[in-house]
Write a protein that holds these residues in place. Structure first.
Motif, mmCIF file in Angstrom:
data_model
loop_
_atom_site.group_PDB
_atom_site.id
_atom_site.type_symbol
_atom_site.label_atom_id
_atom_site.label_comp_id
_atom_site.label_asym_id
_atom_site.label_seq_id
_atom_site.Cartn_x
_atom_site.Cartn_y
_atom_site.Cartn_z
ATOM 1 N N GLU A 94 0.831 -1.206 0.000
ATOM 2 C CA GLU A 94 0.000 0.000 0.000
ATOM 3 C C GLU A 94 0.865 1.256 0.000
ATOM 4 N N PRO A 95 0.709 2.099 -1.029
ATOM 5 C CA PRO A 95 1.465 3.339 -1.078
ATOM 6 C C PRO A 95 0.688 4.564 -0.583
ATOM 7 N N THR A 96 -0.605 4.429 -0.441
ATOM 8 C CA THR A 96 -1.476 5.563 -0.172
ATOM 9 C C THR A 96 -1.710 5.763 1.320
ATOM 10 N N THR A 97 -1.698 7.005 1.734
ATOM 11 C CA THR A 97 -2.063 7.321 3.110
ATOM 12 C C THR A 97 -3.549 7.060 3.274
ATOM 13 N N ILE A 98 -3.925 6.422 4.359
ATOM 14 C CA ILE A 98 -5.325 6.115 4.627
ATOM 15 C C ILE A 98 -5.920 7.275 5.427
#
Length: 188
Positions: A94-98
């Protein structure tokens, strides 16, 4: 991670994890090819003679008998994990900030309270990746029916992260980097 390489995991069981860069234009075809390249490298590192990973019906990667595996990718990086002799493996990157809104949806209140700071050491991105990896490792059970990854529960037990759904559980290992979270779940 900027090059094809193995990823060290410390206390994780015997497994091989390899990455492969996704070349421009970073589309689905390039992501697929990078995933299969990472899978072939992981199979080689695990001692497999057969290193081809075709698609099974439904699109899942079909690893050679005796080598459970999983593939995940972003638009720039693919990762594959192989665990010889395991029943199933799940990997997620996962590269995306949640966002807090998404975290509130995918994480139960107890998970947020115990696993996120200040009580815990995981980020929401780490836990998102953990649930995705566990989903892949548990989805082959056949008894799950129609379940979605956020229905998996996460907890700590004896210092390990455990994913649970309807009485089935798998350990999950997480590795965080500045811009990525990796999670691996292995069902023995």
């Amino acid at each position: 991670m900027t090059a094809e390489q193995a990823v060290p995991w410390g206390a994780a069981p015997e497994m091989s994890m390899q990455t492969s860069l996704v070349p421009p234009p970073h589309g689905p075809a390039e992501q697929f090819t990078a995933g299969r390249r990472a899978a072939a490298a992981a199979l080689a590192a695990a001692g497999a003679i057969e290193r081809t990973v075709p698609r099974a019906r439904g699109g899942r990667p079909l690893f050679p008998q005796g080598f459970a595996g999983s593939i995940s990718h972003t638009d720039r990086l693919a990762v594959a994990v192989v665990a010889p002799g395991a029943e199933a493996v799940g990997v997620d990157i996962e590269p995306t900030t949640i966002t807090p809104r998404v975290a509130a949806f995918i994480l139960r209140e107890q998970e947020r309270r115990l696993l996120l700071p200040p009580a815990g050491s995981y980020t929401a991105r780490d836990l998102f990746a953990a649930k995705e990896a566990a989903f892949k490792a548990m989805n082959c059970l056949g008894t799950m029916g129609e379940f979605l990854f956020w229905q998996i529960g996460l907890s700590r037990s004896d210092g390990a992260l455990i994913a649970t759904y309807r009485g089935e559980s798998v350990p999950v290992w997480i590795r965080s980097e500045v811009d990525l979270s990796f999670a691996v779940a292995i069902r023995r």
